[in-house]
Design a protein around this motif. Sequence first.
Motif, mmCIF file in Angstrom:
data_model
loop_
_atom_site.group_PDB
_atom_site.id
_atom_site.type_symbol
_atom_site.label_atom_id
_atom_site.label_comp_id
_atom_site.label_asym_id
_atom_site.label_seq_id
_atom_site.Cartn_x
_atom_site.Cartn_y
_atom_site.Cartn_z
ATOM 1 N N SER A 265 -11.212 20.320 32.562
ATOM 2 C CA SER A 265 -12.579 20.217 31.174
ATOM 3 C C SER A 265 -14.026 19.361 31.173
ATOM 4 C CB SER A 265 -11.838 19.813 30.036
ATOM 5 O OG SER A 265 -11.022 18.433 30.444
ATOM 6 N N ASN A 266 -14.330 20.754 30.763
ATOM 7 C CA ASN A 266 -16.161 19.657 30.258
ATOM 8 C C ASN A 266 -16.355 18.855 28.716
ATOM 9 O OD1 ASN A 266 -17.247 21.411 32.784
ATOM 10 N ND2 ASN A 266 -17.241 22.990 31.203
ATOM 11 N N LEU A 267 -16.076 17.479 30.215
ATOM 12 C CA LEU A 267 -16.277 16.329 28.634
ATOM 13 C C LEU A 267 -17.935 15.456 28.915
ATOM 14 C CD1 LEU A 267 -13.488 14.185 30.273
ATOM 15 C CD2 LEU A 267 -13.730 16.312 28.554
ATOM 16 N N PRO A 268 -18.631 16.173 28.035
ATOM 17 C CA PRO A 268 -19.939 15.554 27.551
ATOM 18 C C PRO A 268 -20.360 14.190 26.922
ATOM 19 C CG PRO A 268 -19.650 16.828 25.406
ATOM 20 C CD PRO A 268 -18.161 16.652 26.357
ATOM 21 N N ALA A 269 -21.345 13.425 27.814
ATOM 22 C CA ALA A 269 -21.775 12.483 27.335
ATOM 23 C C ALA A 269 -22.883 12.554 26.243
ATOM 24 C CB ALA A 269 -22.429 11.457 28.712
ATOM 25 N N THR A 270 -22.225 11.855 24.729
ATOM 26 C CA THR A 270 -22.893 12.613 23.838
ATOM 27 C C THR A 270 -23.524 11.803 23.524
ATOM 28 O OG1 THR A 270 -20.805 11.069 22.927
ATOM 29 C CG2 THR A 270 -20.844 13.784 22.878
ATOM 30 N N THR A 271 -25.063 12.662 22.485
ATOM 31 C CA THR A 271 -25.620 11.510 21.324
ATOM 32 C C THR A 271 -24.802 10.144 20.604
ATOM 33 O OG1 THR A 271 -26.606 13.378 21.731
ATOM 34 C CG2 THR A 271 -27.503 12.026 20.042
ATOM 35 N N ALA A 272 -24.205 10.607 20.865
ATOM 36 C CA ALA A 272 -23.785 9.566 19.396
ATOM 37 C C ALA A 272 -23.188 8.141 20.796
ATOM 38 C CB ALA A 272 -22.299 9.840 18.536
ATOM 39 N N MET A 273 -23.500 8.527 22.034
ATOM 40 C CA MET A 273 -22.787 7.281 22.982
ATOM 41 C C MET A 273 -23.833 6.418 23.151
ATOM 42 S SD MET A 273 -19.734 9.307 25.161
ATOM 43 C CE MET A 273 -18.682 10.199 24.877
ATOM 44 N N GLY A 274 -24.897 7.458 22.951
ATOM 45 C CA GLY A 274 -26.511 6.847 23.492
ATOM 46 C C GLY A 274 -27.418 6.579 22.070
ATOM 47 N N THR A 275 -26.413 6.112 21.197
ATOM 48 C CA THR A 275 -27.033 5.690 20.204
ATOM 49 C C THR A 275 -26.346 4.380 20.024
ATOM 50 O OG1 THR A 275 -27.207 8.165 19.148
ATOM 51 C CG2 THR A 275 -27.633 6.043 17.369
ATOM 52 N N ILE A 276 -25.025 4.522 20.277
ATOM 53 C CA ILE A 276 -24.079 2.927 19.775
ATOM 54 C C ILE A 276 -25.137 1.908 20.588
ATOM 55 C CG2 ILE A 276 -22.229 3.801 21.414
ATOM 56 C CD1 ILE A 276 -20.175 2.088 18.748
ATOM 57 N N ASP A 277 -25.023 2.395 22.892
ATOM 58 C CA ASP A 277 -25.167 1.635 23.432
ATOM 59 C C ASP A 277 -26.949 2.414 23.795
ATOM 60 O OD1 ASP A 277 -25.124 0.731 25.970
ATOM 61 O OD2 ASP A 277 -23.232 -0.239 25.694
ATOM 62 N N PRO A 278 -27.764 2.073 24.305
ATOM 63 C CA PRO A 278 -29.040 2.524 25.480
ATOM 64 C C PRO A 278 -28.441 3.431 26.580
ATOM 65 C CG PRO A 278 -28.868 0.221 24.641
ATOM 66 C CD PRO A 278 -27.769 0.605 24.359
ATOM 67 N N THR A 279 -27.242 2.697 27.576
ATOM 68 C CA THR A 279 -26.607 3.233 28.595
ATOM 69 C C THR A 279 -25.142 3.674 27.999
ATOM 70 O OG1 THR A 279 -24.951 1.135 29.277
ATOM 71 C CG2 THR A 279 -27.845 1.350 30.194
ATOM 72 N N GLY A 280 -24.720 4.182 27.400
ATOM 73 C CA GLY A 280 -23.841 4.512 26.681
ATOM 74 C C GLY A 280 -23.106 6.110 27.891
ATOM 75 N N ARG A 281 -24.790 6.936 27.913
ATOM 76 C CA ARG A 281 -24.144 8.693 27.974
ATOM 77 C C ARG A 281 -23.961 7.696 29.836
ATOM 78 N NH1 ARG A 281 -29.006 12.014 25.236
ATOM 79 N NH2 ARG A 281 -29.833 9.827 25.412
ATOM 80 N N GLN A 282 -24.866 6.903 30.834
ATOM 81 C CA GLN A 282 -25.159 6.939 32.130
ATOM 82 C C GLN A 282 -23.037 5.901 31.872
ATOM 83 O OE1 GLN A 282 -26.750 6.096 29.861
ATOM 84 N NE2 GLN A 282 -29.231 5.789 30.700
ATOM 85 N N GLN A 283 -22.519 5.015 31.112
ATOM 86 C CA GLN A 283 -21.256 4.452 31.025
ATOM 87 C C GLN A 283 -19.957 6.071 31.393
ATOM 88 O OE1 GLN A 283 -21.067 0.881 29.286
ATOM 89 N NE2 GLN A 283 -22.371 1.000 28.329
ATOM 90 N N ALA A 284 -20.623 6.856 29.931
ATOM 91 C CA ALA A 284 -19.718 8.154 30.246
ATOM 92 C C ALA A 284 -20.189 8.717 31.784
ATOM 93 C CB ALA A 284 -20.240 9.014 29.145
ATOM 94 N N LEU A 285 -20.524 8.941 31.911
ATOM 95 C CA LEU A 285 -21.099 9.813 33.490
ATOM 96 C C LEU A 285 -20.074 9.672 34.340
ATOM 97 C CD1 LEU A 285 -24.582 11.297 33.180
ATOM 98 C CD2 LEU A 285 -22.241 12.537 32.617
ATOM 99 N N ARG A 286 -20.372 8.199 34.488
ATOM 100 C CA ARG A 286 -19.814 7.259 35.049
ATOM 101 C C ARG A 286 -18.129 7.056 35.532
ATOM 102 N NH1 ARG A 286 -23.028 2.907 34.503
ATOM 103 N NH2 ARG A 286 -25.277 3.492 35.205
ATOM 104 N N VAL A 287 -17.392 7.409 34.425
ATOM 105 C CA VAL A 287 -15.466 7.233 33.893
ATOM 106 C C VAL A 287 -15.770 8.732 33.534
ATOM 107 C CG1 VAL A 287 -15.861 4.965 33.539
ATOM 108 C CG2 VAL A 287 -16.373 6.386 31.600
ATOM 109 N N GLY A 288 -15.886 9.783 33.627
ATOM 110 C CA GLY A 288 -15.829 10.669 33.899
ATOM 111 C C GLY A 288 -16.216 12.084 33.420
ATOM 112 N N ALA A 289 -17.478 11.915 32.800
ATOM 113 C CA ALA A 289 -17.931 12.646 31.780
ATOM 114 C C ALA A 289 -18.525 13.740 32.897
ATOM 115 C CB ALA A 289 -19.358 11.710 30.988
ATOM 116 N N ASN A 290 -18.952 14.728 32.628
ATOM 117 C CA ASN A 290 -19.892 16.474 33.144
ATOM 118 C C ASN A 290 -21.388 17.053 32.630
ATOM 119 O OD1 ASN A 290 -17.757 17.259 32.331
ATOM 120 N ND2 ASN A 290 -17.623 19.237 33.676
#
Length: 346
Positions: A265-290
């Motif tokens: 499935s397509n899993l986004p690293a979302t804006t809310a993840m980047g809001t709660i943590d400045p590196t939230g989207r990077q972390q999400a891409l490292r553990v499964g987001a694409n």
Amino acid sequence: MAETVKETLKEIKAGRIGEAGLVRLLSLPTRDEFQPVFEESARVCRLHFGDRVFIRGIVEFSNYCRKGCFYCGINKANRGLGRYRLTLEEILGAAVYMKKQGALTVVLQSGEDLGYDGLVLEAVRRIKGELNMAVTLSVGERDRNGYREFLRAGADRYLLRIETTDPDLFKKLHPDDDLEYRMQCLHDLKKLGFEVGTGIMVGLPGQSFESIARDLLFFRELNPAMVGIGPFLPHQDTPLRGHKNSDIFLTLKTLALIRLVLPKSNLPATTAMGTIDPTGRQQALRVGANVIMPNFTPSKYRESYKLYDDKICVSEEYGKCASCTRGIAQAAGKRIVRSKGYSKSK
Ligand code: SAM
């Protein structure tokens, strides 16, 4: 504990994980303990997508909404909020601009603004006909005929988060909605032939690990093309003001488990993840987001589309999101690709 994690991962791989196993993993208290799961979700993501990240440019074209969802900053009861609708020209201008920046999918998102569907249909036709881009709609609940019209106009995808599958929690948060109807909408969208996206907010007040585990089982059964999740973040002008932010770790654990339950499935690293943590989207891409969804809403409207407090990219200069997105992907050891990013799970 490490043995239990290994055994539970085996259950996921064999496709026989149930609620208890998912709760076991979701409740692991430290990153160290969860690390084998993150490693596995990263591996599965690379297996199916390599180092590729798809971009979907989002245009928040209207903040009018007929619904009163208790968590949402643009809900109808927020009377202090100035309401806006983009013109057709503004929407098309944003699509042209994002195409130049390399985004070949437009996500048209709004509150539930039924009075504007005529313009949405025209925007979809023009974007498909003149720009040859993929179009995702994220405009809320409609009946089957409404969805059919969107499809006939050329829309490819539809994003409708279930938000939570917990009946009591859903009822508490949605004074105007019915969980079964929303599920029906998702099934209708799928039957009609849309690439369907759904998702939840993680860390809602009153949400338990058991409830998130059942959301994951719902995703497995629905088998959507995309699952967008984000942490719950409170908004000061909503009934949930004063509740605490969710945490990035629980959001990442949930994301990693979705990758394992729905590998393609397509899993986004979302804006809310980047809001709660400045590196939230990077972390999400490292553990499964694409997927990343940069914001192409014209700057002057962004302040009026704040779904939660402190939303990022609101005061950002128009156009900055594209370069920022490249940096996020690179920081996660991945690269943005120029692709419409059609689903692999179909
Ligand atoms: N009206 C459409 C719908 O309901 O699908 C799309 C727009 S809606 C504002 C987009 C998403 O924003 C929702 O599905 C919800 O998950 C998310 N959202 C709204 N308020 C939020 C909050 N306080 N914290 C995190 N996410 C929120």
